[in-house]
Scaffold this motif. Structure first.
Motif, PDB file in Angstrom:
ATOM      1  N   UNK A 156      83.577 -88.816  22.324  1.00  0.00           N
ATOM      2  CA  UNK A 156      84.185 -88.020  21.244  1.00  0.00           C
ATOM      3  C   UNK A 156      85.395 -87.270  21.788  1.00  0.00           C
ATOM      4  N   UNK A 157      85.265 -86.715  22.981  1.00  0.00           N
ATOM      5  CA  UNK A 157      86.360 -85.939  23.580  1.00  0.00           C
ATOM      6  C   UNK A 157      87.564 -86.811  23.898  1.00  0.00           C
ATOM      7  N   UNK A 158      87.326 -88.106  24.138  1.00  0.00           N
ATOM      8  CA  UNK A 158      88.406 -89.027  24.503  1.00  0.00           C
ATOM      9  C   UNK A 158      89.078 -89.669  23.303  1.00  0.00           C
ATOM     10  N   UNK A 159      88.539 -89.466  22.125  1.00  0.00           N
ATOM     11  CA  UNK A 159      89.097 -90.118  20.935  1.00  0.00           C
ATOM     12  C   UNK A 159      90.456 -89.521  20.572  1.00  0.00           C
ATOM     13  N   UNK A 160      91.459 -90.360  20.314  1.00  0.00           N
ATOM     14  CA  UNK A 160      92.782 -89.842  19.948  1.00  0.00           C
ATOM     15  C   UNK A 160      92.803 -89.089  18.625  1.00  0.00           C
ATOM     16  N   UNK A 161      91.885 -89.434  17.698  1.00  0.00           N
ATOM     17  CA  UNK A 161      91.868 -88.755  16.403  1.00  0.00           C
ATOM     18  C   UNK A 161      90.420 -88.469  16.013  1.00  0.00           C
ATOM     19  N   UNK A 162      90.179 -87.237  15.580  1.00  0.00           N
ATOM     20  CA  UNK A 162      88.848 -86.811  15.150  1.00  0.00           C
ATOM     21  C   UNK A 162      88.974 -86.127  13.799  1.00  0.00           C
ATOM     22  N   UNK A 163      88.239 -86.625  12.820  1.00  0.00           N
ATOM     23  CA  UNK A 163      88.218 -86.031  11.485  1.00  0.00           C
ATOM     24  C   UNK A 163      86.796 -85.599  11.153  1.00  0.00           C
ATOM     25  N   UNK A 164      86.655 -84.349  10.755  1.00  0.00           N
ATOM     26  CA  UNK A 164      85.376 -83.834  10.284  1.00  0.00           C
ATOM     27  C   UNK A 164      85.447 -83.708   8.763  1.00  0.00           C
ATOM     28  N   UNK A 165      84.477 -84.301   8.093  1.00  0.00           N
ATOM     29  CA  UNK A 165      84.454 -84.315   6.627  1.00  0.00           C
ATOM     30  C   UNK A 165      83.433 -83.295   6.135  1.00  0.00           C
ATOM     31  N   UNK A 166      83.910 -82.366   5.329  1.00  0.00           N
ATOM     32  CA  UNK A 166      83.102 -81.247   4.862  1.00  0.00           C
ATOM     33  C   UNK A 166      82.789 -81.374   3.378  1.00  0.00           C
ATOM     34  N   UNK A 167      81.520 -81.228   3.015  1.00  0.00           N
ATOM     35  CA  UNK A 167      81.187 -81.018   1.606  1.00  0.00           C
ATOM     36  C   UNK A 167      81.701 -79.626   1.248  1.00  0.00           C
ATOM     37  N   UNK A 168      82.439 -79.523   0.150  1.00  0.00           N
ATOM     38  CA  UNK A 168      83.133 -78.269  -0.151  1.00  0.00           C
ATOM     39  C   UNK A 168      83.065 -77.976  -1.651  1.00  0.00           C
ATOM     40  N   UNK A 169      82.216 -77.002  -2.006  1.00  0.00           N
ATOM     41  CA  UNK A 169      82.169 -76.540  -3.395  1.00  0.00           C
ATOM     42  C   UNK A 169      82.857 -75.187  -3.533  1.00  0.00           C
ATOM     43  N   UNK A 170      83.347 -74.654  -2.403  1.00  0.00           N
ATOM     44  CA  UNK A 170      83.906 -73.307  -2.418  1.00  0.00           C
ATOM     45  C   UNK A 170      85.128 -73.203  -3.334  1.00  0.00           C
ATOM     46  N   UNK A 171      86.005 -74.214  -3.281  1.00  0.00           N
ATOM     47  CA  UNK A 171      87.205 -74.162  -4.130  1.00  0.00           C
ATOM     48  C   UNK A 171      86.845 -73.979  -5.591  1.00  0.00           C
ATOM     49  N   UNK A 172      85.844 -74.753  -6.043  1.00  0.00           N
ATOM     50  CA  UNK A 172      85.483 -74.691  -7.458  1.00  0.00           C
ATOM     51  C   UNK A 172      84.790 -73.389  -7.807  1.00  0.00           C
ATOM     52  N   UNK A 173      83.917 -72.872  -6.931  1.00  0.00           N
ATOM     53  CA  UNK A 173      83.281 -71.589  -7.211  1.00  0.00           C
ATOM     54  C   UNK A 173      84.331 -70.494  -7.354  1.00  0.00           C
TER      55      UNK A 173
END
Length: 236
Positions: free
Chosen positions: A70-87
């Protein structure tokens, strides 16, 4: 077979990468594809963290079940469930009786999030960029919450690491999948017979899988973290 299906059929997880960066143009194309993914009611119940800080990558390599690649990967994307914007928007718009997001909302947001992640995965594959899903991002909830400053109603669901595969990774055989007869059912669910279960997955393999994946230390930690995420999600 058309090009899209060919990309899907040839894709495999890649954990060793060439020592070269992913061009910004390719990254933007991957992110654009993720954001064009199907979403419930066009609500886009997710956010995407582009992790560029090497210190954070190094930390993720430890918190996500000790996986150095994971540390050696050139690109790392974390995908978040996000209801905060709508609340926040519901309150801003003066909507009445706005409850905290419920379990059903978390499930819906999780669907949106994973669909977006897989759109990114397929887009990367089409560009010759390998990827690997990291489900362990669900573990260590409190630590990841602190690492990424995650507020209420936002939770990590999936992570993808990307890079150009080495020749060894290109040549490595794909892992097998269950046969169609075990997965595809017409018009209704049916239990497989004992004979079918044994033929498709012998007892010794099942025992090893159970020990490695279902009752392992990381599985219990994922269960614990998921329960804590749900408490956060429901405002408890």
């Amino acid at each position: 077979m058309n090009e899209t299906i060919n990309v899907l059929m040839k894709r495999k997880s890649v954990r060793v990468y060439e020592d070269r960066e992913i061009p910004q143009e390719a990254k933007e194309a991957i992110l654009a594809a993720a954001m064009r993914a199907p979403t419930a009611g066009n609500s886009m119940l997710y956010s995407i963290l582009d992790v560029t800080d090497q210190a954070l990558k190094d930390k993720l390599a430890e918190t996500c079940d000790h996986q150095p690649f994971i540390a050696a990967a050139p690109m790392v994307l974390v995908f978040l469930a996000d209801y905060r914007r709508w609340v926040r928007k519901f309150h801003q718009a003066g909507c009445e009786e706005v409850p905290a997001p419920r379990l059903s909302d978390l499930i819906l947001a999780t669907n949106d999030t994973v669909i977006a992640a897989h759109a990114a995965c397929v887009a990367a594959e089409s560009l010759g960029i390998g990827s690997c899903y990291i489900g362990d991002i669900i573990e260590n909830w409190e630590e990841h919450q602190k690492m990424f400053h995650l507020p209420q109603f936002v939770a990590p669901v999936s992570m993808l690491v990307f890079g150009y595969p080495t020749q060894q990774q290109k040549d490595r055989p794909q892992t097998s999948r269950f046969p169609k007869e075990m997965i595809v059912m017409e018009n209704g669910y049916r239990d497989l017979t004992d004979e079918e279960l044994q033929a498709y997955y012998p007892d010794d393999k099942a025992r090893a899988f159970c020990k490695r994946k279902y009752v392992s230390e990381f599985a219990w930690e994922m269960d614990r973290s998921t329960k804590e995420i749900l408490k956060n999600w429901e405002g408890k």
